[in-house]
Write a protein that holds these residues in place. Structure first.
Motif, PDB file in Angstrom:
ATOM      1  N   HIS A   1       0.828  -1.203   0.000  1.00 44.19           N
ATOM      2  CA  HIS A   1       0.000   0.000   0.000  1.00 44.19           C
ATOM      3  C   HIS A   1       0.864   1.256   0.000  1.00 44.19           C
ATOM      4  N   ILE A   2       0.371   2.297  -0.637  1.00 44.30           N
ATOM      5  CA  ILE A   2       1.129   3.541  -0.734  1.00 44.30           C
ATOM      6  C   ILE A   2       1.414   4.135   0.640  1.00 44.30           C
ATOM      7  N   GLU A   3       0.487   3.946   1.606  1.00 48.38           N
ATOM      8  CA  GLU A   3       0.695   4.535   2.931  1.00 48.38           C
ATOM      9  C   GLU A   3       1.758   3.806   3.740  1.00 48.38           C
ATOM     10  N   TYR A   4       2.214   2.653   3.228  1.00 47.24           N
ATOM     11  CA  TYR A   4       3.260   1.910   3.920  1.00 47.24           C
ATOM     12  C   TYR A   4       4.556   1.891   3.108  1.00 47.24           C
ATOM     13  N   THR A   5       4.748   2.915   2.270  1.00 46.98           N
ATOM     14  CA  THR A   5       5.961   3.002   1.459  1.00 46.98           C
ATOM     15  C   THR A   5       7.208   2.982   2.333  1.00 46.98           C
ATOM     16  N   ARG A   6       7.175   3.668   3.463  1.00 44.38           N
ATOM     17  CA  ARG A   6       8.343   3.712   4.352  1.00 44.38           C
ATOM     18  C   ARG A   6       8.705   2.314   4.841  1.00 44.38           C
ATOM     19  N   ASN A   7       7.675   1.466   5.066  1.00 46.12           N
ATOM     20  CA  ASN A   7       7.945   0.092   5.492  1.00 46.12           C
ATOM     21  C   ASN A   7       8.649  -0.686   4.386  1.00 46.12           C
ATOM     22  N   MET A   8       8.263  -0.406   3.144  1.00 45.16           N
ATOM     23  CA  MET A   8       8.896  -1.100   2.028  1.00 45.16           C
ATOM     24  C   MET A   8      10.360  -0.686   1.884  1.00 45.16           C
ATOM     25  N   VAL A   9      10.646   0.597   2.044  1.00 48.97           N
ATOM     26  CA  VAL A   9      12.016   1.079   1.910  1.00 48.97           C
ATOM     27  C   VAL A   9      12.914   0.427   2.954  1.00 48.97           C
ATOM     28  N   THR A  10      12.461   0.388   4.208  1.00 47.94           N
ATOM     29  CA  THR A  10      13.277  -0.217   5.257  1.00 47.94           C
ATOM     30  C   THR A  10      13.409  -1.718   5.036  1.00 47.94           C
ATOM     31  N   GLY A  11      12.328  -2.371   4.600  1.00 45.95           N
ATOM     32  CA  GLY A  11      12.383  -3.809   4.382  1.00 45.95           C
ATOM     33  C   GLY A  11      13.308  -4.204   3.248  1.00 45.95           C
ATOM     34  N   ALA A  12      13.417  -3.343   2.241  1.00 43.67           N
ATOM     35  CA  ALA A  12      14.223  -3.663   1.055  1.00 43.67           C
ATOM     36  C   ALA A  12      15.653  -3.144   1.141  1.00 43.67           C
ATOM     37  N   SER A  13      15.995  -2.455   2.223  1.00 43.90           N
ATOM     38  CA  SER A  13      17.277  -1.748   2.290  1.00 43.90           C
ATOM     39  C   SER A  13      18.490  -2.668   2.222  1.00 43.90           C
ATOM     40  N   ASN A  14      18.362  -3.917   2.690  1.00 45.24           N
ATOM     41  CA  ASN A  14      19.503  -4.839   2.668  1.00 45.24           C
ATOM     42  C   ASN A  14      19.345  -5.959   1.644  1.00 45.24           C
ATOM     43  N   ALA A  15      18.370  -5.820   0.753  1.00 47.27           N
ATOM     44  CA  ALA A  15      18.057  -6.915  -0.170  1.00 47.27           C
ATOM     45  C   ALA A  15      19.048  -6.989  -1.331  1.00 47.27           C
ATOM     46  N   GLN A  16      19.283  -8.218  -1.778  1.00 41.20           N
ATOM     47  CA  GLN A  16      20.077  -8.448  -2.988  1.00 41.20           C
ATOM     48  C   GLN A  16      19.175  -8.752  -4.187  1.00 41.20           C
ATOM     49  N   VAL A  17      17.921  -9.108  -3.888  1.00 42.14           N
ATOM     50  CA  VAL A  17      16.949  -9.399  -4.934  1.00 42.14           C
ATOM     51  C   VAL A  17      15.646  -8.681  -4.610  1.00 42.14           C
ATOM     52  N   SER A  18      15.081  -8.014  -5.598  1.00 43.65           N
ATOM     53  CA  SER A  18      13.747  -7.428  -5.454  1.00 43.65           C
ATOM     54  C   SER A  18      12.778  -8.262  -6.263  1.00 43.65           C
ATOM     55  N   LEU A  19      11.741  -8.752  -5.601  1.00 40.11           N
ATOM     56  CA  LEU A  19      10.742  -9.594  -6.259  1.00 40.11           C
ATOM     57  C   LEU A  19       9.432  -8.809  -6.312  1.00 40.11           C
ATOM     58  N   ILE A  20       9.061  -8.387  -7.521  1.00 45.11           N
ATOM     59  CA  ILE A  20       7.854  -7.583  -7.719  1.00 45.11           C
ATOM     60  C   ILE A  20       6.761  -8.452  -8.330  1.00 45.11           C
ATOM     61  N   LEU A  21       5.595  -8.477  -7.667  1.00 43.38           N
ATOM     62  CA  LEU A  21       4.464  -9.252  -8.180  1.00 43.38           C
ATOM     63  C   LEU A  21       3.519  -8.361  -8.970  1.00 43.38           C
ATOM     64  N   ILE A  22       3.005  -8.915 -10.053  1.00 42.25           N
ATOM     65  CA  ILE A  22       2.004  -8.233 -10.873  1.00 42.25           C
ATOM     66  C   ILE A  22       0.856  -9.210 -11.100  1.00 42.25           C
ATOM     67  N   ASP A  23      -0.367  -8.756 -10.853  1.00 43.25           N
ATOM     68  CA  ASP A  23      -1.555  -9.565 -11.113  1.00 43.25           C
ATOM     69  C   ASP A  23      -1.762  -9.643 -12.627  1.00 43.25           C
ATOM     70  N   ALA A  24      -1.811 -10.861 -13.170  1.00 44.56           N
ATOM     71  CA  ALA A  24      -1.933 -11.034 -14.621  1.00 44.56           C
ATOM     72  C   ALA A  24      -3.196 -10.400 -15.173  1.00 44.56           C
ATOM     73  N   ARG A  25      -4.250 -10.296 -14.342  1.00 43.71           N
ATOM     74  CA  ARG A  25      -5.506  -9.703 -14.819  1.00 43.71           C
ATOM     75  C   ARG A  25      -5.402  -8.195 -14.956  1.00 43.71           C
ATOM     76  N   ARG A  26      -4.753  -7.555 -13.979  1.00 41.42           N
ATOM     77  CA  ARG A  26      -4.720  -6.083 -13.927  1.00 41.42           C
ATOM     78  C   ARG A  26      -3.499  -5.495 -14.601  1.00 41.42           C
ATOM     79  N   GLY A  27      -2.418  -6.255 -14.697  1.00 44.05           N
ATOM     80  CA  GLY A  27      -1.203  -5.734 -15.298  1.00 44.05           C
ATOM     81  C   GLY A  27      -0.520  -4.717 -14.397  1.00 44.05           C
TER      82      GLY A  27
END
Length: 417
Positions: A91-117
């Motif tokens: 969710h957009i309101e939890y962007t800060r949580n995403m930044v902190t969670g991804a800060s030490n990552a070596q891989v970013s895994l982004i999901l896309i719903d095949a119906r919505r694109g």
């Protein structure tokens, strides 16, 4: 065994938590008692299948709403390596949580719903992964079962995402597209034959083959001093060592080093780790370094190789993600924490705020609100020994702290000095 750190992201109902649950299930990482509890919880919800998303949506609010709010870290392993997944909210309101969670990552895994694109949040997720310069990007087109495993639909989403890649600031990401169905386990860890037109690796097979520089020999050597060790015992009466964690690069016994900010030089006499004597200390190793000559260095100082001295910055251009409810305005003063070094910093100006859906810089903004990402100029009370984040991420990031309530209000990435 080596550890691979993964950050997942996706919009609401893209199936992110189900995918993680499927990975745990297919790698036999779920204990029997937890599987039984999962079956029972699924029945209570009136489902005729085991809801694997319940493994990661641990908060009551997450289970009630069927969304991810907080960052959860999930651990599993295969015979090849260990994995740590940061399940970050979409969710957009939890962007800060995403930044902190991804800060030490070596891989970013982004999901896309095949119906919505591709949706608005996809732009934001990719922008953050690119801003953090995460080296590997895996785009999982999920829920392929709901579009009848259509190859044409998958190819259309890949084509749309290629347009995002064309506008990316960091071009060094390795990108892999994988069509999956996390509900049925298709192309996650195994193939069930439903997507026979896809000739690439399954998600797990791709993760297994990722390689990276464990010893971090590409970046300049940086050793922030956390403590000075002076036992003053009979056995170690004259011992004086500098304890800390190697932030980047490597140090070898005999290397000429400089202590910042004093500029004094010496050579490394020994590198010690518990009761072991090391010849080389690599990135992320906690060690004690002793020097041949006595120099003035203490907590907050930094040891660097003599031929790799970083810039000493008192004016900093940085990209930041604002994390506080109170907006950021020019003229405010904060504490800037860079490694173990903490100095006062004043916001000179807000250069621009980035529109993450179009990647356009909006320069007429006078303040930054919660979850905004943009560029600011800071003036510090004392020098900061930093590299640009692009050149050395381990020594190019910082946080801003409200000195009155000790709240972390922003995370920042230093631009080229």
């Amino acid at each position: 065994m080596e550890v691979l750190r993964i950050a997942t992201s996706g919009s609401v109902d893209d199936g992110k938590s189900t995918l993680i649950g499927r990975l745990l299930y297919d790698t036999q990482s779920i204990p029997q008692d937890k599987m039984e509890a999962l079956h029972a919880a699924s029945k209570r919800k009136g489902l005729d299948f085991t809801d694997l998303s319940l493994l990661t949506d641990g908060l009551v609010a997450e289970r009630e709403q069927g969304i991810t709010i907080d960052v959860a870290h999930i651990y599993f392993s295969t015979p090849t390596r260990k994995y740590i997944i940061a399940d970050t909210p979409g969710h957009i309101e939890y962007t800060r949580n995403m930044v902190t969670g991804a800060s030490n990552a070596q891989v970013s895994l982004i999901l896309i719903d095949a119906r919505r694109g591709i949706v608005e949040q996809t732009y934001r997720h990719f922008f953050i992964a690119n801003l953090l310069r995460i080296p590997y990007l895996v785009v999982c087109v999920n829920k392929m079962d709901l579009v009848e495993y259509s190859e044409a639909r998958f190819n259309q989403i890949v084509e749309d995402f290629q347009q995002l890649l064309a506008n990316a600031g960091f071009k060094g990401q390795a990108v892999q597209f994988v069509p999956i169905s996390s509900l049925y386990g298709e192309n996650v860890a195994t193939r069930n034959g439903a997507i026979d037109w896809y000739q690439g690796p399954t998600l797990l097979a791709y993760l297994e083959q990722i390689s990276f520089d464990h010893e971090d020999n590409r970046h300049p050597a940086r050793f922030p001093v956390q403590s000075v060790i002076r036992p003053r015992t009979t056995e170690y009466h004259d011992f004086r060592g500098f304890a800390g964690k190697v932030a980047s690069g490597h140090f070898t016994v005999g290397d000429e080093v400089v202590s910042l900010p004093s500029g004094q030089k010496s050579r490394i006499k020994t590198i010690e780790q518990f009761e072991k004597q090391l010849t080389v200390a690599h990135a992320r190793e906690s060690v004690i370094i002793t020097l041949e000559g006595e120099i003035d260095s203490s907590r907050g100082n930094m040891l660097v190789k003599a031929d790799q001295v970083p810039a000493q910055l008192k004016e900093i251009q940085a990209q930041i993600c604002w994390m506080d409810q109170q907006p950021l305005t020019a003229g405010k003063t904060y504490l800037l924490q860079h490694g173990v070094n903490r100095v006062k910093a004043k916001v000179q100006q807000i250069n621009y705020v980035t529109d993450v859906t179009s990647y356009q810089a909006v320069s007429d903004k006078t303040q930054m609100g919660l979850n905004d990402i943009g560029s600011i100029t800071l003036k510090t009370a004392a020098p900061v020994f930093a590299d640009s984040y692009a050149e050395n991420p381990a020594n190019g990031a910082f946080i801003l702290i409200d000195e009155y309530n000790n709240t972390t209000v922003a995370v920042g990435f230093i631009a080229t000095p």
